[in-house]
Design an enzyme around this catalytic site. Sequence first.
Site, mmCIF file in Angstrom:
data_model
loop_
_atom_site.group_PDB
_atom_site.id
_atom_site.type_symbol
_atom_site.label_atom_id
_atom_site.label_comp_id
_atom_site.label_asym_id
_atom_site.label_seq_id
_atom_site.Cartn_x
_atom_site.Cartn_y
_atom_site.Cartn_z
ATOM 1 N N ASN A 102 9.569 8.327 4.559
ATOM 2 C CA ASN A 102 8.385 9.044 4.095
ATOM 3 C C ASN A 102 7.487 9.407 5.255
ATOM 4 O O ASN A 102 7.459 8.738 6.282
ATOM 5 C CB ASN A 102 7.628 8.237 3.043
ATOM 6 C CG ASN A 102 6.529 7.395 3.644
ATOM 7 O OD1 ASN A 102 5.397 7.858 3.849
ATOM 8 N ND2 ASN A 102 6.841 6.145 3.967
ATOM 9 N N SER B 196 0.813 -1.214 0.000
ATOM 10 C CA SER B 196 0.000 0.000 0.000
ATOM 11 C C SER B 196 0.853 1.274 0.000
ATOM 12 O O SER B 196 1.848 1.370 0.724
ATOM 13 C CB SER B 196 -0.889 -0.012 1.242
ATOM 14 O OG SER B 196 -1.641 1.178 1.297
ATOM 15 N N ASN C 174 5.060 -2.675 8.504
ATOM 16 C CA ASN C 174 4.971 -1.299 8.022
ATOM 17 C C ASN C 174 6.357 -0.668 8.209
ATOM 18 O O ASN C 174 7.320 -1.357 8.532
ATOM 19 C CB ASN C 174 3.886 -0.548 8.798
ATOM 20 C CG ASN C 174 3.271 0.575 7.976
ATOM 21 O OD1 ASN C 174 3.983 1.339 7.322
ATOM 22 N ND2 ASN C 174 1.955 0.691 7.998
ATOM 23 N N THR C 175 6.462 0.628 8.061
ATOM 24 C CA THR C 175 7.778 1.283 8.126
ATOM 25 C C THR C 175 8.257 1.470 9.569
ATOM 26 O O THR C 175 7.465 1.464 10.507
ATOM 27 C CB THR C 175 7.702 2.656 7.442
ATOM 28 O OG1 THR C 175 6.603 3.375 8.002
ATOM 29 C CG2 THR C 175 7.520 2.528 5.957
ATOM 30 N N VAL D 62 4.093 10.697 4.281
ATOM 31 C CA VAL D 62 3.009 11.170 3.411
ATOM 32 C C VAL D 62 1.767 11.477 4.255
ATOM 33 O O VAL D 62 1.089 12.481 4.029
ATOM 34 C CB VAL D 62 2.714 10.128 2.304
ATOM 35 C CG1 VAL D 62 1.468 10.515 1.514
ATOM 36 C CG2 VAL D 62 3.916 10.002 1.372
ATOM 37 N N GLY D 63 1.496 10.638 5.243
ATOM 38 C CA GLY D 63 0.384 10.933 6.167
ATOM 39 C C GLY D 63 -0.989 10.590 5.607
ATOM 40 O O GLY D 63 -1.947 11.338 5.805
ATOM 41 N N THR E 276 8.948 -0.235 -1.659
ATOM 42 C CA THR E 276 9.918 0.752 -2.137
ATOM 43 C C THR E 276 10.548 0.380 -3.492
ATOM 44 O O THR E 276 10.843 1.269 -4.296
ATOM 45 C CB THR E 276 11.015 0.923 -1.059
ATOM 46 O OG1 THR E 276 10.356 1.372 0.135
ATOM 47 C CG2 THR E 276 12.060 1.934 -1.444
ATOM 48 N N GLY F 129 11.503 -4.241 2.508
ATOM 49 C CA GLY F 129 12.796 -4.269 1.821
ATOM 50 C C GLY F 129 12.963 -5.356 0.783
ATOM 51 O O GLY F 129 14.095 -5.669 0.392
ATOM 52 N N CYS G 18 0.458 2.971 10.867
ATOM 53 C CA CYS G 18 1.070 4.104 10.159
ATOM 54 C C CYS G 18 1.814 5.012 11.149
ATOM 55 O O CYS G 18 1.210 5.558 12.072
ATOM 56 C CB CYS G 18 0.012 4.926 9.434
ATOM 57 S SG CYS G 18 0.754 6.304 8.550
#
Length: 302
Positions: free
Chosen positions: A69, A21, A192-193, A71-72, A266, A244, A130
Amino acid sequence: MVNLEVNIGKLQLKNPILTASGTFGYGYEFEDFFDISQLGGIIVKATTAEHREGNSYPRMAETSHGMLNAVGLQNKGINYFVENIYPKLKKINTNIIANVSGSTIESCVEVAERMNELDHITAIELNISCPNVKEGGMAFGTSTCDSYNITSAVRKVYQKQLIVKLSPNVTNIAEIAKSVESAGADSVSLVNTFLAMAIDIKTRKPILSTITGGLSGPAIKPIALRMVWQVYKAIKIPIIGLGGIMNSDDAVEFFLAGASAIQVGTANFINPSVTIDILNGLKEYCEKQGVNDIRELIGGMK
Ligand SMILES: Cc1cc2nc3c(=O)[nH]c(=O)nc-3n(C[C@H](O)[C@H](O)[C@H](O)COP(=O)(O)O)c2cc1C
């Protein structure tokens, strides 16, 4: 011929390659590069109840080891999605999975309820992870109690495949996975990140407007892989692994650690056709290794 079909609970995928996503738009933007219906599925960018502008710029930065990132969750909200985006998604001949996000349990429930009515959305991925929004987001995914509560609330209104996307920004990811499993999730996706930051040494200012953001890309792969393996040992529902993955060798590692499918994030920014390269590389690996069915690899680490 290698059998590449996998099941994520009741969801059948023609192959285990999905897009992550926020890194592949709504999918159809990539149609000039390749036939996207070749993929097992597409996980589209976040949808929230309301229109969101996202965070102010700069909200992306490259680091020597990966991408940052913030982006929000920029998107035009569920009404716009249903009226303008869904009709285009309906034409794509693969699984379309919606990423459901929000600041409150009620707003996530609202989006999930609307998604439940859309025949061509075969699953939702509930984003409780997030790191780039002030309220909700990662806060849900870092407590077993909050992740249980939000998952069970969404479970009540969503009848199809419910995937819950976990945050890696926790001490014990297996505990969070167990809490969403017991709340009725059909599967989990991770990761997620990672919460991270970068500083411009000339101006001495943070590079992102939000100071911190989420790190993705090659730097996070070994950590994501470790988390998939830990979760695989802790729960019975299927796992979708990501973090990754840049090529088919990376993907194979995730299957061996216990993932039933993988997502590519990514890497799409570097090569828009990378998912097809990964699909072809996976077939080649299986042929060389004498693997007739991709499912033999899942959790196959010796
Ligand atoms: C620009 C960008 C936007 C993202 N937006 C979302 C999002 O809307 N919802 C979500 O669940 N994850 C989002 N993610 C996280 C990715 O889906 C993925 O979990 C993460 O990037 C790790 O995978 P990767 O290392 O393969 O990129 C975003 C990532 C990036 C880089």
